[in-house]
Scaffold this active site. Structure first.
Site, PDB file in Angstrom:
ATOM      1  N   ASP A 204       0.841  -1.046  -0.060  1.00 32.66           N
ATOM      2  CA  ASP A 204      -0.069  -0.097   0.027  1.00 32.66           C
ATOM      3  C   ASP A 204       0.885   1.220  -0.115  1.00 32.66           C
ATOM      4  O   ASP A 204       0.705   2.225   0.792  1.00 32.66           O
ATOM      5  CB  ASP A 204      -0.981  -0.091   1.231  1.00 32.66           C
ATOM      6  CG  ASP A 204      -1.906   1.078   1.220  1.00 32.66           C
ATOM      7  OD1 ASP A 204      -2.410   1.313  -0.060  1.00 32.66           O
ATOM      8  OD2 ASP A 204      -2.642   1.358   2.172  1.00 32.66           O
ATOM      9  N   ASP A 221       3.411   1.769   8.225  1.00 35.58           N
ATOM     10  CA  ASP A 221       2.072   1.036   7.923  1.00 35.58           C
ATOM     11  C   ASP A 221       2.410   0.080   7.034  1.00 35.58           C
ATOM     12  O   ASP A 221       1.692   0.166   5.912  1.00 35.58           O
ATOM     13  CB  ASP A 221       0.876   2.077   7.610  1.00 35.58           C
ATOM     14  CG  ASP A 221      -0.230   1.264   7.664  1.00 35.58           C
ATOM     15  OD1 ASP A 221      -0.547   0.144   7.963  1.00 35.58           O
ATOM     16  OD2 ASP A 221      -1.424   1.958   7.379  1.00 35.58           O
TER      17      ASP A 221
END
Length: 330
Positions: A204, A221
């Site tokens: 991502d 993340d």
């Protein structure tokens, strides 16, 4: 998903967040700030006489403990290679995934920074360098428990969910017919690329998950980390609709990347296919989370007739993009 399993997650309170952090031996100063995260719940928690910590509470039923720990291990391997990655903190026993009441959570150091300037050639070159090093580590071994990015889960499953329970009946035929053509186009792109190598990837890698600090891109993340082709972490660095501009951006990224890792140019066939899959998956993600009160509150525009009409228009544009020749290495 069963509502009774998720209800405590929806009702996570500031007191519970602070109690969970303090259960790990920290003393909070009572300050807490909810950060911009919807899949999980993420908070900045003030610590007495120290820097604040970031506490991440994992959504139930999404990842197993083994899958979360694989993500953590990948981050630890990257940090060992002195890569600018924000890895979870560990306790004295070396554990990084903690439990408090009904919750699973991890703690991270706070890392500030700004978004990278994706129109800056120097930033793109440096991002390519760093991703080349990340992918060298990612290629060492596969994930065992985490899934791979594939057409079935991101594409077909997403289309089935939307068709069966969300798309208005007036738009269903147009949506399903268009998506059938899109899936054919995506499969053709994958066929043109051939048997490309899958590696452990960030998954991502958009600008919001990269913090530019001290002239260095810091990657945060890794929650969506999975097995994927290397191009999955590269194509989101390309901005704008102008192919000439994207071609120049790609040249900078690959120039930096190639200093540390080999890039297979066949993967360029996958850029628009992966973009289309991401669009399909995003709408299905919102649909799957619609029972979470945070989603109707923050995504008020979703699941309206106007939204689905615009979504279909965007997908039609993607059908044209899938039929264009792929970008090339300069």
């Amino acid at each position: 998903m069963q509502q009774e399993n998720l209800q405590p997650f929806y009702q996570l309170t500031p007191d519970t967040v602070i109690d969970a952090v303090e259960s790990m031996g920290y003393l909070s100063d009572g300050r807490i700030l909810a950060l911009n995260s919807y899949e999980n719940r993420v908070y900045q928690v003030g610590i007495e006489e120290s820097e604040p910590l970031i506490a991440k509470f994992y959504r139930p039923l999404r990842w197993s403990d083994e899958q979360i720990l694989e993500e953590h291990q990948f981050c630890f391997e990257l940090v060992e290679q002195e890569l600018p990655v924000v890895a979870p903190l560990t306790n004295s026993a070396g554990e990084s995934l903690f439990h408090f009441k009904d919750y699973r959570f991890s703690l991270f150091k706070r890392r500030g920074g700004r978004a990278p300037e994706l129109d800056d050639p120097d930033h793109l070159y440096q991002l390519g360098q760093t991703l080349g090093r990340i992918h060298l580590v990612g290629a060492v071994r596969p994930f065992v428990h985490r899934p791979a990015l594939d057409i079935q889960t991101y594409g077909r499953d997403s289309v089935a969910l939307i068709s069966e329970g969300f798309i208005p009946s007036s738009l269903r035929e147009a949506y399903t017919s268009l998506c059938a053509d899109l899936l054919d186009g995506i499969e053709a792109c994958f066929a043109a690329a051939g048997e490309v190598k899958l590696i452990r990837a960030h998954g991502d890698c958009h600008g919001g998950n990269i913090l530019w600090r001290d002239d260095t891109p810091n990657f945060v993340d890794f929650d969506d980390a999975r097995m994927a082709p290397a191009i999955q972490d590269l194509w989101m660095l390309l901005t704008g609709d102008d192919r000439v501009q994207q071609q120049l951006q790609l040249a900078e990224v690959i120039a930096g990347y190639s200093e540390f890792a080999d890039f297979d140019p066949r993967e360029l066939h996958l850029v628009e296919a992966l973009r289309t899959l991401r669009m399909m998956h995003y709408s299905a993600w919102l649909a799957r989370r619609w029972e979470d009160p945070a989603f109707p509150h923050n995504f008020t525009w979703f699941n309206t007739e106007r939204y689905w009409g615009e979504h279909i228009l965007q997908l039609r544009e993607q059908l044209g993009a899938l039929q264009q020749p792929p970008l090339k290495l300069l």
